[in-house]
Design an enzyme around this catalytic site. Structure first.
Site, PDB file in Angstrom:
ATOM      1  N   ASP A 186       0.839  -1.196   0.000  1.00 43.43           N
ATOM      2  CA  ASP A 186       0.000   0.000   0.000  1.00 43.43           C
ATOM      3  C   ASP A 186       0.884   1.260   0.000  1.00 43.43           C
ATOM      4  O   ASP A 186       1.867   1.327   0.752  1.00 43.43           O
ATOM      5  CB  ASP A 186      -0.872  -0.031   1.262  1.00 43.43           C
ATOM      6  CG  ASP A 186      -1.933   1.043   1.260  1.00 43.43           C
ATOM      7  OD1 ASP A 186      -2.785   0.997   0.362  1.00 43.43           O
ATOM      8  OD2 ASP A 186      -1.912   1.908   2.156  1.00 43.43           O
ATOM      9  N   GLU A 240       2.037  -0.427  -4.895  1.00 44.02           N
ATOM     10  CA  GLU A 240       1.061   0.580  -5.341  1.00 44.02           C
ATOM     11  C   GLU A 240       1.817   1.893  -5.492  1.00 44.02           C
ATOM     12  O   GLU A 240       2.044   2.625  -4.526  1.00 44.02           O
ATOM     13  CB  GLU A 240      -0.067   0.743  -4.304  1.00 44.02           C
ATOM     14  CG  GLU A 240      -1.153   1.671  -4.806  1.00 44.02           C
ATOM     15  CD  GLU A 240      -1.938   2.400  -3.721  1.00 44.02           C
ATOM     16  OE1 GLU A 240      -3.011   2.937  -4.020  1.00 44.02           O
ATOM     17  OE2 GLU A 240      -1.475   2.455  -2.563  1.00 44.02           O
TER      18      GLU A 240
HETATM   19  C1  GLC Z   1      -4.141   3.019  -0.805  1.00 44.47           C
HETATM   20  C2  GLC Z   1      -5.367   2.146  -0.737  1.00 44.47           C
HETATM   21  C3  GLC Z   1      -6.516   3.003  -0.341  1.00 44.47           C
HETATM   22  C4  GLC Z   1      -6.238   3.598   1.016  1.00 44.47           C
HETATM   23  C5  GLC Z   1      -4.922   4.351   1.021  1.00 44.47           C
HETATM   24  C6  GLC Z   1      -4.450   4.653   2.403  1.00 44.47           C
HETATM   25  O1  GLC Z   1      -4.220   3.977  -1.798  1.00 44.47           O
HETATM   26  O2  GLC Z   1      -5.552   1.471  -1.936  1.00 44.47           O
HETATM   27  O3  GLC Z   1      -7.717   2.286  -0.335  1.00 44.47           O
HETATM   28  O4  GLC Z   1      -7.256   4.471   1.364  1.00 44.47           O
HETATM   29  O5  GLC Z   1      -3.903   3.603   0.429  1.00 44.47           O
HETATM   30  O6  GLC Z   1      -4.035   3.479   3.044  1.00 44.47           O
END
Ligand code: GLC
Length: 506
Positions: A186, A240
């Protein structure tokens, strides 16, 4: 050398709260997923990615983790998790879990115990904004401030403290010891913030920002890679990474760092052959092994994103984009419900909305609940088989979900679900026998043609039918073809030269 499994895998994202509820409390859970694994096997995916199921106050749907080594009672127990991994592996499905290293919950023991050196505290806030709206700083009783790039309930860790680094190495091992095949990281471009926490000058340049993508973060992924490689069985990690530069993205997937990073440029591209071509060229040039994704739990479902005034067009385009994506070199991430052709639910009542983005923007930004509505499994209300009879799901489902349910679509050759099953089966038969490279073919205006060895793919984004490129057989099409003509908003796979025989025709 054998191709590692993740290089061309189709991974299915399960947003745990919204997939299937076995306990009957209106919220999806691990036993619910376990019951539905045969559905995923039949769909034809190689792996599942589970969004966070750890103990959490759910200020951000579980992305606010209070304990990184357990399961929230809402979702089940550690025993349920182990049983789920065991069943998945027996079916030949890999399991990827979400790891949230940028921030914890404010209910995490470190934050509660006031271990300030493990979080980012300052005497004065700078000008940084929270991704969810409003300032990224909250003041505590003694007058100092802590940083939260997301909600105030999500304090950012201080990665300059070695204790944080050690803790996450240990958390990775905890889950690897329980058999997980990989991690989805994440906010992977977060973690480190520029020394001195300087003000942001230009909010638009993520790849040149003091907030995101600091060079030190790559040391973390080198250390994580060593841990992954110390386990048998090709364990992997996908980051991500939201960035505006393909070169920046490439840094995360250097040979001694992460195996994959998400490629959001593909998801952000408009319905345009030139936009698609640019993203494909840039991606293949930048990274050794590409990934492709159209939808996830943070964005408007692509059926709706591609839509025009006519809702049918959105679905046609979504199916054409899938056919194109499945033909590209690399691996593919699907989001639960796209195989049912689910639209974004845009008319959720304000009182039902739970995404903190909605409240923090005073209702100006609808937030991400519209893509998180629980899945319809059967035609029967009130929850279309998501939960037990008589139990309302945590977000209300629209009436059209009955027609879109897995039960209604299963066995109907015209349905989106059966189309996904055919497409994934066709890809499975081909993918290992075609080269990683891609070559463009001359394409008429509005269309895009390319080949990968014996496979040819054509997509028509324009308003008029186009003639298919020379081919022997059409293997797969996202909609009806008109003889040798490819209608608008349609894509097809063709064999150009003899291909290995297919196992079945779906
Ligand atoms: C990422 C996740 C999202 C979350 C954010 C904070 O972008 O995919 O859903 O709100 O991180 O953890």
């Amino acid at each position: 050398m054998e191709t590692p499994w993740w290089r061309d895998a189709v991974v299915y994202e399960i947003y745990v709260r919204s997939f299937a509820d076995a306990s009957g409390d209106g919220v999806g859970d691990l036993p619910g997923i376990r019951e539905r694994l045969p559905y995923l096997k039949e769909l034809g995916v190689d792996a599942v990615w589970l969004t966070p199921f750890y103990p959490s106050p759910m200020a951000d749907g579980g992305y606010d983790v209070a304990d990184y080594r357990d399961v929230d009672p809402l979702f089940g127990t550690l025993g349920d998790f182990e049983a789920l991994v065991g069943d998945a592996h027996e079916l030949g499905l890999r399991v990827i879990v979400d790891i949230v290293p940028n921030h914890s919950s404010d209910r995490h023991p470190w934050f509660r115990q006031g271990l300030r050196d493990r979080y980012v505290f300052a005497d004065e806030p700078n000008n940084w904004q929270s991704t969810f709206g409003g300032p990224a700083w909250t003041q505590v009783a003694d007058g100092s401030w802590y940083l939260h790039l997301f909600a105030p309930e999500q304090p950012d860790f201080n990665w300059r403290n070695p204790a944080v680094h050690q803790e996450f190495l240990d958390i990775l091992r905890f889950w690897l010891d329980r058999g997980v095949d990989g991690f989805r990281i994440d906010v992977a471009m977060g973690l480190y913030k520029a020394e001195g926490l300087p003000d942001v000058q230009d909010q638009s340049f993520r790849s040149r920002s003091p907030v995101w993508g600091q060079p030190e973060v790559h040391g973390v992924y080198r250390a994580w890679r060593e841990v992954l490689d110390s386990y048998p069985g090709e364990r992997m990690a996908v980051g991500e990474v939201w960035t505006d530069s393909a070169e920046d993205l490439a840094r995360y997937v250097r040979p001694d760092e992460l195996q994959q990073s998400f490629n959001f440029a593909w998801l952000l591209a408009p319905w345009s052959p030139t936009a698609f071509k640019t993203v494909i060229d840039d991606t293949l040039a930048a990274v050794p092994f590409a990934t492709w994704v159209l939808s996830n739990h943070d964005v408007v479902r692509h059926r709706t994103r591609y839509g025009t005034a006519d809702p049918g067009t959105g679905l046609m385009r979504a199916k054409a984009a899938l056919v194109t994506m499945l033909a590209l070199p690399g691996s593919v991430y699907l989001y639960q419900g796209e195989e049912l052709g689910l639209p974004e639910v845009e008319d959720l009542p304000p009182e039902a909305r739970q995404d903190p983005v909605f409240a923090r923007s005073n209702g100006k930004i609808p937030g991400r609940d519209g893509c998180r509505v629980p899945l319809p499994w059967t035609t029967g209300s009130p929850s279309y088989g998501f939960s037990r009879d008589g139990v309302a799901p945590w977000l209300p489902q629209p009436a059209e979900f009955a027609e879109l349910s897995a039960e209604r679509q299963s066995g109907d050759p015209e349905s989106t679900l059966e189309f996904y099953r055919r497409a994934l089966s066709c890809r499975r038969d081909l993918v290992r026998s075609i080269p990683y490279t891609l070559e463009w073919l001359p394409s008429p205006e509005g269309a895009l043609f390319f080949t990968r060895g014996p496979l040819t793919c054509a997509i028509n984004c324009g308003p008029d039918p186009v003639r298919l490129p020379p081919h022997e057989t059409v293997l797969l099409a996202s909609g009806p073809l008109d003889g040798d003509l490819l209608p608008p908003d349609t894509a097809a796979w063709m064999s150009g030269s003899p291909l290995p025989a297919r196992r079945d025709d779906g």
